[in-house]
Design an enzyme around this catalytic site. Structure first.
Site, short mmCIF file in Angstrom:
data_model
loop_
_atom_site.label_atom_id
_atom_site.label_comp_id
_atom_site.label_asym_id
_atom_site.label_seq_id
_atom_site.Cartn_x
_atom_site.Cartn_y
_atom_site.Cartn_z
N THR A 125 1.90 -6.52 13.49
CA THR A 125 1.46 -6.43 12.10
C THR A 125 1.77 -5.05 11.55
OG1 THR A 125 -0.45 -6.42 10.60
CG2 THR A 125 -0.88 -5.79 12.88
N ASP A 127 0.00 -3.61 9.50
CA ASP A 127 -1.28 -2.94 9.20
C ASP A 127 -1.75 -2.03 10.32
OD1 ASP A 127 -2.60 -6.01 7.74
OD2 ASP A 127 -1.18 -4.53 6.98
N ARG A 171 -4.40 -4.10 4.20
CA ARG A 171 -5.67 -4.84 4.07
C ARG A 171 -6.82 -3.85 4.00
NH1 ARG A 171 -5.20 -10.57 6.67
NH2 ARG A 171 -5.81 -9.72 8.65
N LYS A 213 2.70 23.58 -9.23
CA LYS A 213 3.34 22.37 -8.66
C LYS A 213 3.47 21.37 -9.81
CE LYS A 213 2.69 24.08 -4.40
NZ LYS A 213 1.36 24.00 -3.85
N GLU A 222 -4.25 -0.18 -0.24
CA GLU A 222 -4.65 -1.29 -1.13
C GLU A 222 -6.14 -1.63 -0.98
OE1 GLU A 222 -2.75 -4.99 -0.26
OE2 GLU A 222 -3.04 -4.80 1.90
N ARG A 265 7.08 -5.11 4.39
CA ARG A 265 7.15 -6.17 5.42
C ARG A 265 8.61 -6.50 5.73
NH1 ARG A 265 2.48 -9.64 4.21
NH2 ARG A 265 3.75 -11.49 4.53
O1 F6P Z 1 -1.40 -8.25 7.05
C1 F6P Z 1 -0.17 -7.81 6.52
C2 F6P Z 1 -0.23 -7.82 5.01
O2 F6P Z 1 0.99 -7.42 4.49
C3 F6P Z 1 -1.33 -6.96 4.43
O3 F6P Z 1 -1.04 -5.59 4.49
C4 F6P Z 1 -1.42 -7.53 3.04
O4 F6P Z 1 -2.63 -7.24 2.39
C5 F6P Z 1 -1.31 -9.03 3.34
O5 F6P Z 1 -0.52 -9.13 4.52
C6 F6P Z 1 -0.67 -9.86 2.26
O6 F6P Z 1 -0.85 -11.19 2.68
P1 F6P Z 1 0.12 -12.37 2.15
O7 F6P Z 1 1.45 -12.18 2.81
O8 F6P Z 1 -0.58 -13.63 2.63
O9 F6P Z 1 0.18 -12.24 0.65
#
Ligand code: F6P
Length: 331
Positions: A125, A127, A171, A213, A222, A265
């Site tokens: 993952t 995350d 998440r 700066k 998020e 991702r």
């Molecule tokens: O768990 C990985 C993730 O990319 C999280 O960081 C994100 O909040 C979530 O999946 C998004 O989920 P989905 O792909 O179901 O929209």
């Protein structure tokens, strides 16, 4: 004869295909039959299963995503479909399932284990929120994407003397924000583990401006709690815009927002993730060979570690306090 089912479950992340390849190649080497399950647990319930051979995994190491497809389901889904899952596993003579996936996949695997369905989890993952491993497969690739995005954003923020707020995934955890922000030279990193009053951030940014700066890059996870408003996009709260609104209400700074979203991702896994996926895939099959199931394989202190699924499901993967403290040197 051992027959191993491999599935990718939960959110996809770079490195899944490298893990599939490693599990399959080690299984072939031990003379096991290997079956692919399409689309994670949803595909398992559908019985969408096919025998694999070496060709199935040829050339997939550098590919992002999952050649099998993924789905994210809840533990309740598994409980409601247990009879069907057992039937599919038995009718395919599957002895053990190797589940490559995120925290939601760990929770479903714990339901399997509690119902005597043999399985081993490979943590995958972006995350990095899975207990039992220092790093999950996919995390390094995602922070590389974040860091490269921040490099790009520096030039435009500087050209317009702006505060650029960059929202990253994760998440409820701040791993991606902290590590990605550090690698990309963020001027402030907002993580849910340590929320700060908006005034603290505003003062920090105004101080930067007074010191000459002429721009700032703020990375926000998020899951960061933003109280002023809860703006949402497609029903999902958007911390980046909430933080921007809160800042705009207390400063006259020029602010823009970038939500990196699903870019984090995508793409080919980094070398780190390819090698981590290869090591954890081997460890998963070796665990099966030793008769160890109901566990998650990980690396802790660069040593392979097995963690009971019940523990992996209940324990959070906390960011070490010393790492958070060290990061404060930079903002
Ligand atoms: O768990 C990985 C993730 O990319 C999280 O960081 C994100 O909040 C979530 O999946 C998004 O989920 P989905 O792909 O179901 O929209």
């Amino acid at each position: 004869m051992r027959r191993i089912a491999i599935m990718t479950a939960g959110a996809d992340a770079p490195g899944m295909n490298a893990a599939i390849r490693s599990v399959a190649r080690r299984s072939f080497e031990l003379g096991y039959d290997v079956l692919m399950v399409r689309d994670g647990f949803e595909g398992l319930v559908r019985g969408d299963i096919e025998i694999m051979n070496k060709k199935t995994v040829s050339g997939i190491l550098p590919l992002g995503g999952s050649i099998f497809g993924c789905s994210r389901v809840s533990p309740e889904f598994a409980v409601q479909n247990l009879a069907k899952i057992r039937d599919v596993l038995e009718s395919n003579s599957i002895t053990t399932s190797i589940i490559i996936g995120d925290r939601s996949a760990v929770a479903v695997a714990a339901v399997f284990d509690a119902n005597s369905i043999p399985c081993v989890v490979v943590p995958n993952t972006i995350d990095n929120d899975i207990f039992g491993t220092d790093f999950s497969i996919g995390f390094d690739s995602a922070i590389t994407t974040i860091s490269e995005a921040l490099d790009k954003l520096h030039s435009t923020a500087s050209a317009h003397h702006r505060v650029m707020i960059v929202e990253v995934m994760g998440r409820q955890s701040g791993w991606l924000a902290l590590y990605g922000g550090l690698a990309g030279g963020a001027d402030f990193i907002a993580i849910p583990e340590q929320p700060v009053p908006i005034e603290t951030l505003a003062t920090h940014l105004k101080q930067r401006k007074e010191e000459g700066k002429d721009f700032s890059i703020v990375v926000v996870a998020e899951g960061y709690p933003v109280t002023i408003h809860e703006p949402t996009v497609a029903g999902r709260p958007v911390a980046g815009y909430g933080l921007a609104e809160a800042l705009a209400s207390t400063t006259n700074l020029s602010i823009r927002v970038t939500v990196l979203g699903y870019l984090q991702r995508g793409g080919s896994p980094t070398v780190f993730d390819r090698l981590l996926a290869t090591r954890l895939g081997l460890a998963a099959v070796n665990a099966v060979r030793e008769g160890k199931t109901g566990i998650l394989v990980g690396e802790v202190g660069q040593r392979i570690a097995f963690t009971d699924l019940r523990e992996a499901t209940t324990q959070p993967h906390i960011i070490p306090a010393d790492i958070v403290l060290q990061a404060k040197t930079f903002y």
